[in-house]
Design a protein around this motif. Structure first.
Motif, PDB file in Angstrom:
ATOM      1  N   ALA A  76     -10.196   5.555  -5.637  1.00 57.09           N
ATOM      2  CA  ALA A  76      -9.635   5.698  -4.437  1.00 57.09           C
ATOM      3  C   ALA A  76      -8.419   4.044  -4.225  1.00 57.09           C
ATOM      4  O   ALA A  76      -7.754   4.240  -4.156  1.00 57.09           O
ATOM      5  CB  ALA A  76     -10.287   5.741  -3.026  1.00 57.09           C
ATOM      6  N   SER A  77      -9.541   3.357  -4.725  1.00 58.04           N
ATOM      7  CA  SER A  77      -8.778   1.659  -5.350  1.00 58.04           C
ATOM      8  C   SER A  77      -7.365   1.902  -6.107  1.00 58.04           C
ATOM      9  O   SER A  77      -6.692   0.876  -5.928  1.00 58.04           O
ATOM     10  CB  SER A  77      -9.645   0.312  -5.296  1.00 58.04           C
ATOM     11  OG  SER A  77     -10.526   0.761  -6.706  1.00 58.04           O
ATOM     12  N   LEU A  78      -7.405   2.614  -6.988  1.00 59.21           N
ATOM     13  CA  LEU A  78      -6.289   2.903  -7.822  1.00 59.21           C
ATOM     14  C   LEU A  78      -5.827   3.987  -7.684  1.00 59.21           C
ATOM     15  O   LEU A  78      -3.856   4.119  -8.848  1.00 59.21           O
ATOM     16  CB  LEU A  78      -7.571   3.306  -9.608  1.00 59.21           C
ATOM     17  CG  LEU A  78      -8.037   1.924 -10.194  1.00 59.21           C
ATOM     18  CD1 LEU A  78      -9.097   2.761 -11.086  1.00 59.21           C
ATOM     19  CD2 LEU A  78      -7.869   0.973 -10.048  1.00 59.21           C
ATOM     20  N   GLU A  79      -5.510   4.806  -6.846  1.00 53.63           N
ATOM     21  CA  GLU A  79      -4.440   5.314  -7.188  1.00 53.63           C
ATOM     22  C   GLU A  79      -3.421   5.351  -5.989  1.00 53.63           C
ATOM     23  O   GLU A  79      -2.748   6.273  -6.134  1.00 53.63           O
ATOM     24  CB  GLU A  79      -5.390   6.900  -6.754  1.00 53.63           C
ATOM     25  CG  GLU A  79      -6.591   7.677  -7.693  1.00 53.63           C
ATOM     26  CD  GLU A  79      -7.751   8.670  -7.023  1.00 53.63           C
ATOM     27  OE1 GLU A  79      -7.631   8.837  -5.784  1.00 53.63           O
ATOM     28  OE2 GLU A  79      -6.892   9.978  -7.990  1.00 53.63           O
ATOM     29  N   GLY A  80      -3.566   4.258  -5.212  1.00 49.13           N
ATOM     30  CA  GLY A  80      -2.445   4.541  -3.638  1.00 49.13           C
ATOM     31  C   GLY A  80      -1.031   3.894  -4.706  1.00 49.13           C
ATOM     32  O   GLY A  80      -1.516   3.130  -6.477  1.00 49.13           O
ATOM     33  N   PRO A  81      -0.480   3.832  -3.963  1.00 49.23           N
ATOM     34  CA  PRO A  81       0.867   2.136  -4.514  1.00 49.23           C
ATOM     35  C   PRO A  81       0.284   1.054  -4.604  1.00 49.23           C
ATOM     36  O   PRO A  81       1.341   0.742  -5.782  1.00 49.23           O
ATOM     37  CB  PRO A  81       2.315   2.888  -3.051  1.00 49.23           C
ATOM     38  CG  PRO A  81       0.648   3.133  -1.821  1.00 49.23           C
ATOM     39  CD  PRO A  81      -0.381   3.835  -2.440  1.00 49.23           C
ATOM     40  N   ASP A  82      -0.346   0.754  -4.387  1.00 53.61           N
ATOM     41  CA  ASP A  82      -0.813  -0.765  -4.812  1.00 53.61           C
ATOM     42  C   ASP A  82      -2.438  -0.792  -6.277  1.00 53.61           C
ATOM     43  O   ASP A  82      -2.579  -1.422  -6.090  1.00 53.61           O
ATOM     44  CB  ASP A  82      -1.207  -1.374  -3.543  1.00 53.61           C
ATOM     45  CG  ASP A  82      -0.502  -1.536  -2.421  1.00 53.61           C
ATOM     46  OD1 ASP A  82       0.818  -2.153  -2.451  1.00 53.61           O
ATOM     47  OD2 ASP A  82      -1.145  -1.591  -0.973  1.00 53.61           O
ATOM     48  N   GLY A  83      -2.167   0.482  -6.279  1.00 56.32           N
ATOM     49  CA  GLY A  83      -3.436   0.708  -6.995  1.00 56.32           C
ATOM     50  C   GLY A  83      -2.765   0.402  -8.285  1.00 56.32           C
ATOM     51  O   GLY A  83      -1.822  -0.139  -8.472  1.00 56.32           O
ATOM     52  N   VAL A  84      -3.654   0.674  -9.328  1.00 53.32           N
ATOM     53  CA  VAL A  84      -3.367   0.604 -10.689  1.00 53.32           C
ATOM     54  C   VAL A  84      -3.342   2.290 -11.604  1.00 53.32           C
ATOM     55  O   VAL A  84      -4.497   2.367 -11.971  1.00 53.32           O
ATOM     56  CB  VAL A  84      -4.422   0.853 -11.786  1.00 53.32           C
ATOM     57  CG1 VAL A  84      -3.767   0.409 -13.486  1.00 53.32           C
ATOM     58  CG2 VAL A  84      -4.923  -1.207 -11.426  1.00 53.32           C
ATOM     59  N   PHE A  85      -2.082   2.464 -10.905  1.00 54.04           N
ATOM     60  CA  PHE A  85      -1.573   4.562 -11.028  1.00 54.04           C
ATOM     61  C   PHE A  85      -0.585   4.630 -12.134  1.00 54.04           C
ATOM     62  O   PHE A  85      -0.064   5.546 -12.609  1.00 54.04           O
ATOM     63  CB  PHE A  85      -1.095   4.699  -9.958  1.00 54.04           C
ATOM     64  CG  PHE A  85       0.080   3.720  -9.760  1.00 54.04           C
ATOM     65  CD1 PHE A  85       1.327   4.258  -9.426  1.00 54.04           C
ATOM     66  CD2 PHE A  85       0.283   2.749  -8.594  1.00 54.04           C
ATOM     67  CE1 PHE A  85       2.360   3.736  -9.792  1.00 54.04           C
ATOM     68  CE2 PHE A  85       1.372   1.823  -8.068  1.00 54.04           C
ATOM     69  CZ  PHE A  85       2.322   2.805  -8.680  1.00 54.04           C
ATOM     70  N   ALA A  86       0.052   3.337 -13.327  1.00 54.09           N
ATOM     71  CA  ALA A  86       1.714   3.676 -13.836  1.00 54.09           C
ATOM     72  C   ALA A  86       0.581   4.295 -15.074  1.00 54.09           C
ATOM     73  O   ALA A  86      -0.089   4.832 -15.636  1.00 54.09           O
ATOM     74  CB  ALA A  86       1.855   1.974 -14.597  1.00 54.09           C
ATOM     75  N   ASN A  87       1.418   4.641 -15.434  1.00 51.30           N
ATOM     76  CA  ASN A  87       1.594   5.371 -16.910  1.00 51.30           C
ATOM     77  C   ASN A  87       1.437   3.719 -18.797  1.00 51.30           C
ATOM     78  O   ASN A  87       0.928   3.018 -18.758  1.00 51.30           O
ATOM     79  CB  ASN A  87       2.773   6.421 -17.674  1.00 51.30           C
ATOM     80  CG  ASN A  87       2.819   6.776 -18.647  1.00 51.30           C
ATOM     81  OD1 ASN A  87       1.523   6.361 -19.541  1.00 51.30           O
ATOM     82  ND2 ASN A  87       3.475   8.238 -19.204  1.00 51.30           N
TER      83      ASN A  87
END
Length: 405
Positions: free
Chosen positions: A23-34
């Motif tokens: 959950a901490s990675l999935e939002g706009p403040d998380g680590v979600f980039a390609n």
């Protein structure tokens, strides 16, 4: 009150610590980039992937493995078997045989059959009544034309553990590769040395309290594979597509948190608690020898019709065969172990895990005892067994010794 959940071999609940990380990675403040992107956000994602890869190697106890992230163990099994078969065909290699046992997961059996399209020959080896592959059976089938031997380290229906250190020697002596389906093994075994003998290992996160939809194929650097998916060439060209960073990080965290020795001991104690309840019921057959993982107990109920048993236990979360197969009828695993169809059909897989409690075990065993007792009370076959006109063996035409709970 919720029903007891005793189907951990099918899938496990996600550990809350894994859920929190994802959950901490999935939002706009998380680590979600390609992670293939060169910008800082992409490199941060790539670092998460690398950390998870390191955790895979740590869990297997071997830093030499390379990792291909997949959608789960089924895809990993297919990539191992079909990827190697396609690579052999492209190179015109003379090794054209694949060996599997009759008790393998359907993903391995189906992939091996599909490999025939690439000119591979598939040989299915029998197992002993306890579900293990005898070394002499393997040796008799091995020759220099064998390319791959695929074995489940822990069987998904019985929990039987194959003796990989003994079996691996003859495999490598003829120059064949060893693939281990380890989906049910992660965190379950005190001895992890089996991974060191393998050339390829299939893993799945959702079998060890991680998320569904993510798994991995680990392989030695000198193993040659051809991709099943084509596209942007990610993962060294072996599996194209944008990597799901939160899922990968979740799998890494699940592997970091795999059951320790104390938890394994607790699960063995719960398994013994189940066996005691079944012993008190009487006349219950245990499928598989003593060398089994702590989380799976597969039992058959003589004197009971399989269809009626499934109906009577329909509100209880237990397994009947493999949840990964939609086939209805006797388990192919139990049939391969020599169980007659009627006895194999009247079988239940009880599998537990990290969040299973003694209270759940007791409620589940009470439900099983009630259902089996009710069905046996109207069973002419069970009456004949009880009155001595038949034994369990003679009633089912079975000659091999059966282990009773």
């Amino acid at each position: 009150m919720t029903q007891p959940y005793l189907d951990y071999a099918a899938t496990t609940p996600v550990d809350p610590r894994v859920s929190a990380l994802m959950a901490s990675l999935e939002g706009p403040d998380g680590v979600f980039a390609n992670p293939s992107s060169a910008h800082p956000a992409g490199q941060a994602a790539a670092a998460r992937v690398e950390a998870a890869e390191a955790q895979v190697c740590e869990t297997l106890g071997d830093a030499a493995f390379r990792t291909v992230w997949t959608s789960g163990a089924t895809e990993a099994d297919n990539l191992a078997i079909l990827g190697m078969s396609r690579a052999l065909a492209k190179r015109g290699e003379p090794r054209r045989r694949i060996l599997v046992t009759a008790t393998e997961h359907s993903a391995v059996l189906a992939a091996a059959q599909a490999a025939r399209e690439y000119g591979m020959q598939v040989e299915t080896l029998p197992v002993a009544a306890d579900g293990r592959l005898a070394p002499e059976t393997l040796v008799a089938a091995l020759d220099t034309d064998v390319a791959l031997v695929s074995l489940a380290l822990v069987n998904n229906e019985t929990g039987v553990v194959q003796d990989i250190p003994t079996l691996a020697g003859p495999i490598h002596e003829v120059g064949a590769r060893l693939h281990l389906d380890a989906a049910q093994a992660l965190g379950r075994l005190a001895d992890t040395s089996a991974y060191g003998y393998a050339d390829l290992v299939s893993l799945s996160a959702h079998k060890c309290c991680g998320p569904k939809g993510i798994g991995a194929l680990c392989y030695r650097p000198d193993v040659r594979l051809s991709p099943l998916l084509h596209g942007g060439g990610q993962q060294a060209g072996l599996r194209s597509g944008t990597l799901p960073v939160p899922l990968i990080a979740g799998m890494g965290e699940a592997l970091r948190l795999v059951d320790d020795a104390a938890e394994r001991c607790r699960q063995y104690a719960l398994q013994r608690r189940m066996r005691q309840a079944l012993h008190d019921l009487g006349g219950v057959v245990v499928n598989g020898g003593d060398d089994r993982a702590p989380h799976i107990l597969n039992v058959s109920f003589p004197g009971v019709h399989g269809g009626a048993l499934r109906a009577a236990l329909s509100d209880l979360s237990v397994g009947f065969g493999s949840a990964c197969s939609r086939r209805d009828g006797p388990s192919h695993v139990l049939r391969a172990m020599g169980r007659p169809d009627a006895l194999a059909y009247a079988s239940v897989r009880l599998s537990l895990g990290r969040f299973t409690t003694e209270e759940e075990i007791d409620r589940a065993m009470a439900a099983v005892t009630h259902a089996v007792g009710m069905l046996r009370s109207i069973s002419p076959l069970w009456r004949d067994i009880g009155e001595g006109r038949h034994t369990v063996h003679s009633a089912y035409g079975f000659t091999t010794a059966l282990e009773m709970a």
